[in-house]
Write a protein that holds these residues in place. Sequence first.
Motif, mmCIF file in Angstrom:
data_model
loop_
_atom_site.group_PDB
_atom_site.id
_atom_site.type_symbol
_atom_site.label_atom_id
_atom_site.label_comp_id
_atom_site.label_asym_id
_atom_site.label_seq_id
_atom_site.Cartn_x
_atom_site.Cartn_y
_atom_site.Cartn_z
ATOM 1 N N HIS A 174 0.841 -1.211 0.000
ATOM 2 C CA HIS A 174 0.000 0.000 0.000
ATOM 3 C C HIS A 174 0.867 1.248 0.000
ATOM 4 N N HIS A 190 1.208 5.333 -1.871
ATOM 5 C CA HIS A 190 0.720 6.399 -2.760
ATOM 6 C C HIS A 190 1.917 7.120 -3.381
ATOM 7 N N GLU A 199 -8.407 1.955 -2.993
ATOM 8 C CA GLU A 199 -8.854 1.524 -1.710
ATOM 9 C C GLU A 199 -10.303 1.925 -1.510
ATOM 10 N N HIS A 210 -6.448 -2.805 5.276
ATOM 11 C CA HIS A 210 -5.238 -1.999 5.163
ATOM 12 C C HIS A 210 -5.074 -1.101 6.393
ATOM 13 N N ASP A 256 1.619 2.787 3.410
ATOM 14 C CA ASP A 256 0.660 3.875 3.275
ATOM 15 C C ASP A 256 1.398 5.196 3.019
HETATM 16 ZN ZN LIG Z 1 -3.966 4.602 1.386
#
Ligand SMILES: [Zn+2]
Length: 256
Positions: A5, A7, A92, A153, A203
């Motif tokens: 996960h 970004h 997500e 997550h 994340d």
């Molecule tokens: Zn995320």
Amino acid sequence: MIDTHSHIYSAEFDNDRPQVMQRAIEAGVTHIVLPNENLESVQRLLDTQVQWPDRISLALGLHPEEVRDDWSDVLDRMEPILERHSWAAIGEVGIDLYWDKTWLHQQMQALERQLGWCVDRRLPFIIHCREALDEVLDVLGQFRGQMPQGVFHCFTGTPHEVDRIRLVGDFYFGIGGVLTFKKSTLPEALPVIGLDRIVLETDSPYMAPVPHRGQRNESAYVADVARCMATHLGTDLGEVDRVTTDNALRLFPIQH
Ligand SMILES: [Zn+2]
């Protein structure tokens, strides 16, 4: 290791994405999964994958914090994109009531529709669940008998919450930087989850683990999470790396 996960496609990395990727590879990260946020971010995901096609897989979905009155139109426009590229997950998706409960009903409906995509296309989900476990389990419960596989997550919960989730399905738990925070309940939850249902994640750019807490997070730091996990589970980094990588490859249809 697989960062399930990140970004890394976001603007926070526009100035140094190749260096961030290089540091991740040097830290032992072999693959990264990018979850989508909204219609506008889709192109950023695709552009990032083009740069590192062997190391990046993509998820498509509408982030719960992006859900508004027009959620149904947005999903109408997103659904055809599923056909045009190859996707490793739906995400997500989920429910977030931390800042605002205004869109709860819409978030639940959007989640239900997108979980339907998982069933139709045999794709796993990436669930974002914040202050909304009852509601998420409510929606997931509607899929009994045809339950898709997926991951919770950024799981930060207690052993009791692990048990509650397991009553609904045998899901995976994405563990990131929160494990390294002093007040985390995760050290007690980890043995209840068991290494065979854990996947690593950052994340990034959020949730940087100690000793990087408060800074921009990046995929190289999953190694800090993995080391901390090995200590709590009484095992070594190699075992955490091997098992969580196997788990991610079992969960996501990624070319590795
Ligand atoms: Zn995320």
